[in-house]
Design a protein around this motif. Sequence first.
Motif, PDB file in Angstrom:
ATOM      1  N   SER A 382      -2.635 -78.232  44.273  1.00  0.00           N
ATOM      2  CA  SER A 382      -2.782 -79.541  44.331  1.00  0.00           C
ATOM      3  C   SER A 382      -3.807 -79.854  45.312  1.00  0.00           C
ATOM      4  O   SER A 382      -3.935 -81.148  45.478  1.00  0.00           O
ATOM      5  N   GLY A 383      -4.425 -78.993  46.173  1.00  0.00           N
ATOM      6  CA  GLY A 383      -5.101 -79.232  47.104  1.00  0.00           C
ATOM      7  C   GLY A 383      -4.619 -79.560  48.532  1.00  0.00           C
ATOM      8  O   GLY A 383      -5.248 -79.565  49.567  1.00  0.00           O
ATOM      9  N   SER A 384      -3.079 -79.418  48.425  1.00  0.00           N
ATOM     10  CA  SER A 384      -2.556 -79.577  49.883  1.00  0.00           C
ATOM     11  C   SER A 384      -2.246 -78.386  50.435  1.00  0.00           C
ATOM     12  O   SER A 384      -1.761 -78.068  51.493  1.00  0.00           O
ATOM     13  N   GLU A 385      -2.385 -77.189  49.503  1.00  0.00           N
ATOM     14  CA  GLU A 385      -2.401 -75.715  50.220  1.00  0.00           C
ATOM     15  C   GLU A 385      -3.107 -75.464  51.394  1.00  0.00           C
ATOM     16  O   GLU A 385      -4.306 -76.105  51.244  1.00  0.00           O
ATOM     17  N   THR A 386      -3.024 -74.489  52.166  1.00  0.00           N
ATOM     18  CA  THR A 386      -4.044 -74.315  52.973  1.00  0.00           C
ATOM     19  C   THR A 386      -4.925 -73.266  52.250  1.00  0.00           C
ATOM     20  O   THR A 386      -4.693 -72.261  52.268  1.00  0.00           O
ATOM     21  N   LEU A 387      -6.402 -73.717  52.273  1.00  0.00           N
ATOM     22  CA  LEU A 387      -7.196 -72.705  51.490  1.00  0.00           C
ATOM     23  C   LEU A 387      -8.464 -72.591  52.162  1.00  0.00           C
ATOM     24  O   LEU A 387      -8.905 -73.273  52.812  1.00  0.00           O
ATOM     25  N   LEU A 388      -8.719 -71.224  52.488  1.00  0.00           N
ATOM     26  CA  LEU A 388      -9.854 -70.732  53.275  1.00  0.00           C
ATOM     27  C   LEU A 388     -10.993 -71.229  52.731  1.00  0.00           C
ATOM     28  O   LEU A 388     -11.229 -71.276  51.292  1.00  0.00           O
ATOM     29  N   CYS A 389     -11.962 -71.165  53.424  1.00  0.00           N
ATOM     30  CA  CYS A 389     -13.283 -72.260  52.602  1.00  0.00           C
ATOM     31  C   CYS A 389     -14.496 -71.104  52.586  1.00  0.00           C
ATOM     32  O   CYS A 389     -15.684 -71.754  52.318  1.00  0.00           O
ATOM     33  N   SER A 390     -14.644 -69.958  53.145  1.00  0.00           N
ATOM     34  CA  SER A 390     -15.832 -69.343  53.144  1.00  0.00           C
ATOM     35  C   SER A 390     -15.375 -67.865  53.197  1.00  0.00           C
ATOM     36  O   SER A 390     -14.419 -67.215  53.347  1.00  0.00           O
ATOM     37  N   GLU A 391     -16.637 -67.171  52.727  1.00  0.00           N
ATOM     38  CA  GLU A 391     -16.500 -65.672  52.421  1.00  0.00           C
ATOM     39  C   GLU A 391     -16.184 -65.173  53.985  1.00  0.00           C
ATOM     40  O   GLU A 391     -15.472 -64.106  54.181  1.00  0.00           O
ATOM     41  N   ARG A 392     -16.771 -65.707  55.020  1.00  0.00           N
ATOM     42  CA  ARG A 392     -16.665 -65.374  56.395  1.00  0.00           C
ATOM     43  C   ARG A 392     -15.125 -65.372  56.762  1.00  0.00           C
ATOM     44  O   ARG A 392     -14.425 -64.526  57.436  1.00  0.00           O
ATOM     45  N   GLN A 393     -14.457 -66.225  56.458  1.00  0.00           N
ATOM     46  CA  GLN A 393     -12.920 -66.695  56.685  1.00  0.00           C
ATOM     47  C   GLN A 393     -12.158 -65.500  56.105  1.00  0.00           C
ATOM     48  O   GLN A 393     -11.230 -64.965  56.734  1.00  0.00           O
ATOM     49  N   HIS A 394     -12.492 -65.444  54.805  1.00  0.00           N
ATOM     50  CA  HIS A 394     -11.888 -64.715  53.935  1.00  0.00           C
ATOM     51  C   HIS A 394     -11.862 -63.266  54.652  1.00  0.00           C
ATOM     52  O   HIS A 394     -10.717 -62.518  54.579  1.00  0.00           O
ATOM     53  N   ASP A 395     -13.146 -62.838  54.742  1.00  0.00           N
ATOM     54  CA  ASP A 395     -13.282 -61.474  55.401  1.00  0.00           C
ATOM     55  C   ASP A 395     -12.510 -61.100  56.710  1.00  0.00           C
ATOM     56  O   ASP A 395     -11.632 -60.304  56.950  1.00  0.00           O
ATOM     57  N   CYS A 396     -12.561 -61.948  57.632  1.00  0.00           N
ATOM     58  CA  CYS A 396     -11.648 -62.156  58.852  1.00  0.00           C
ATOM     59  C   CYS A 396     -10.139 -61.998  58.581  1.00  0.00           C
ATOM     60  O   CYS A 396      -9.689 -60.893  59.362  1.00  0.00           O
ATOM     61  N   CYS A 397      -9.863 -62.842  57.779  1.00  0.00           N
ATOM     62  CA  CYS A 397      -8.284 -62.790  57.354  1.00  0.00           C
ATOM     63  C   CYS A 397      -7.985 -61.501  56.693  1.00  0.00           C
ATOM     64  O   CYS A 397      -6.746 -60.991  57.193  1.00  0.00           O
ATOM     65  N   ARG A 398      -8.901 -60.716  55.739  1.00  0.00           N
ATOM     66  CA  ARG A 398      -8.274 -59.687  55.183  1.00  0.00           C
ATOM     67  C   ARG A 398      -8.454 -58.389  56.173  1.00  0.00           C
ATOM     68  O   ARG A 398      -7.570 -57.700  56.321  1.00  0.00           O
ATOM     69  N   ARG A 399      -9.538 -58.465  57.145  1.00  0.00           N
ATOM     70  CA  ARG A 399      -9.609 -57.385  58.142  1.00  0.00           C
ATOM     71  C   ARG A 399      -8.476 -57.465  59.052  1.00  0.00           C
ATOM     72  O   ARG A 399      -7.738 -56.416  59.360  1.00  0.00           O
ATOM     73  N   ALA A 400      -7.860 -58.776  59.346  1.00  0.00           N
ATOM     74  CA  ALA A 400      -6.829 -58.801  60.463  1.00  0.00           C
ATOM     75  C   ALA A 400      -5.466 -58.337  59.682  1.00  0.00           C
ATOM     76  O   ALA A 400      -4.689 -57.463  60.217  1.00  0.00           O
ATOM     77  N   MET A 401      -5.433 -58.670  58.320  1.00  0.00           N
ATOM     78  CA  MET A 401      -4.289 -58.248  57.451  1.00  0.00           C
ATOM     79  C   MET A 401      -4.416 -56.639  57.396  1.00  0.00           C
ATOM     80  O   MET A 401      -3.271 -56.016  57.579  1.00  0.00           O
TER      81      MET A 401
END
Length: 455
Positions: A382-401
């Motif tokens: 719907s667009g109200s979800e929390t969506l990461l907006c860059s490859e950088r954010q995605h990579d940091c999040c994935r590495r943290a996980m």
Amino acid sequence: MTQNNDTIAAVATPQGSGGLGVVRISGKDAFLVADKVFRAKNGKKLSEIPGYTALFGKVFRNDEPLDEAVALVFRAPKSYTGEDVVELSVHGGNYLVREALRAVLNAGARVAFGGEFTRRAYENGKMDLMEAEAVMNLISADGEKARRAALSLHEGAASAEVQKIRSALLTAAAGLAVFSDYPDDELPEFSEETLMGTLNEAENGLSALLKNYDAGKVLREGVDTVIAGRPNVGKSTLMNLLSGCRRSIVTAIAGTTRDVVEDTVRLGDITLRLSDTAGLRNTPDEIERLGVEISREKIQSATLLLAVFDLSRPADEEDLALLNECRHRPSVVIYNKSDLTPEFDTSLGDGLYSITVCAEDGGSLALFEKAVATVCGTEHLSGSETLLCSERQHDCCRRAMDYVKEAKRLLKSGYTLDTVGVCLDDAINELLSLTGERVQNAVVDEVFRKFCVGK
Ligand code: GDP
């Protein structure tokens, strides 16, 4: 707060003629600079008036009036950058705005780099790095869902999630450190079960953040889409239907589209970069054969495949090969010519997302819209979800996980708590660089490199 010694200026509105053009000035000498070029009708100085107020007057170039203007004053720290800011609005002609900027630069400001206003906002703690990254997404959003997602990220929805996860991990790491130092003492707040609970929650939180990344990327960036199929199945008719105009040549003669015809179209919330390709078949015609080769390459490189089949003809080998291709990438199977007597065995496409249409009647756009949204995974957003907006954010999040998962594995396998603690520290560091609280300058440079001048 980082003290920038220089005062920057740039045109904040797009090039071209418009009602208004805005020159933005930020820095410790913003009022001094602006007062040299702007004279208010009521004689007041910009340096004298409170923040969030405006004065009407004129912008001067070499002591000659250039244009009427409104000067809007923001006082540090209550401004976009956190510094003193003046926005001069003049009439929006290319020449006028450029000359107004020139006057401001002559008065002592220097021209801002792309993204420098937002970079200052980040450096002055007005927003974290995730919120800053969302600014460009907000500007470039060209659909409602993409806009909503960018605004919610800019307003800190993801940052709040990340901070929650990080503070739980920090508490766990602190407990671990105390426990490692005093292993024989009874420490009620620390146990392996509570640690595992914290790790599980962190993993769930991070996986929720990562979950809709691909779909969000589709909303932001659009999709490379190829229309493929045998000659004469209706690819060009479909291309024209989606483009809303006669873009490709439609004829009953097989092999008409020899080259790739490209167009960008908007289908619901998604931008499709469409390529209509030469019909797939073996042919002795050298030029057509080259076209078919390009088609096959395009199919391999596209993100989304719109595979078109003619319902009125039985499937041949090319159809079977294309159906097989559909099983390996996001695809919509389009059974076209539903107005004719069916000869095609549609059970060959079982398990694939398919729609049956009559491309020639032009009435199937809603079907295409739903199909593309479903296959690209954006339908439920719907667009109200929390969506990461860059490859950088995605990579940091994935590495943290990954670090959190590793910590869980070590804990389960009975490794020392010190070793688990190392993974926790690594996960926390990733989250700190995600929000920009601990991040290398080169990374920050890269983030702001993509910004436009004046933002
Ligand atoms: P392409 O070679 O795959 O690009 O196919 P075209 O779009 O050029 O169409 C080939 C022929 O099929 C043309 O004569 C179209 O008018 C016709 N055609 C396309 N869609 C339909 C449809 O839904 N129904 C019928 N009956 N004919 C269609």
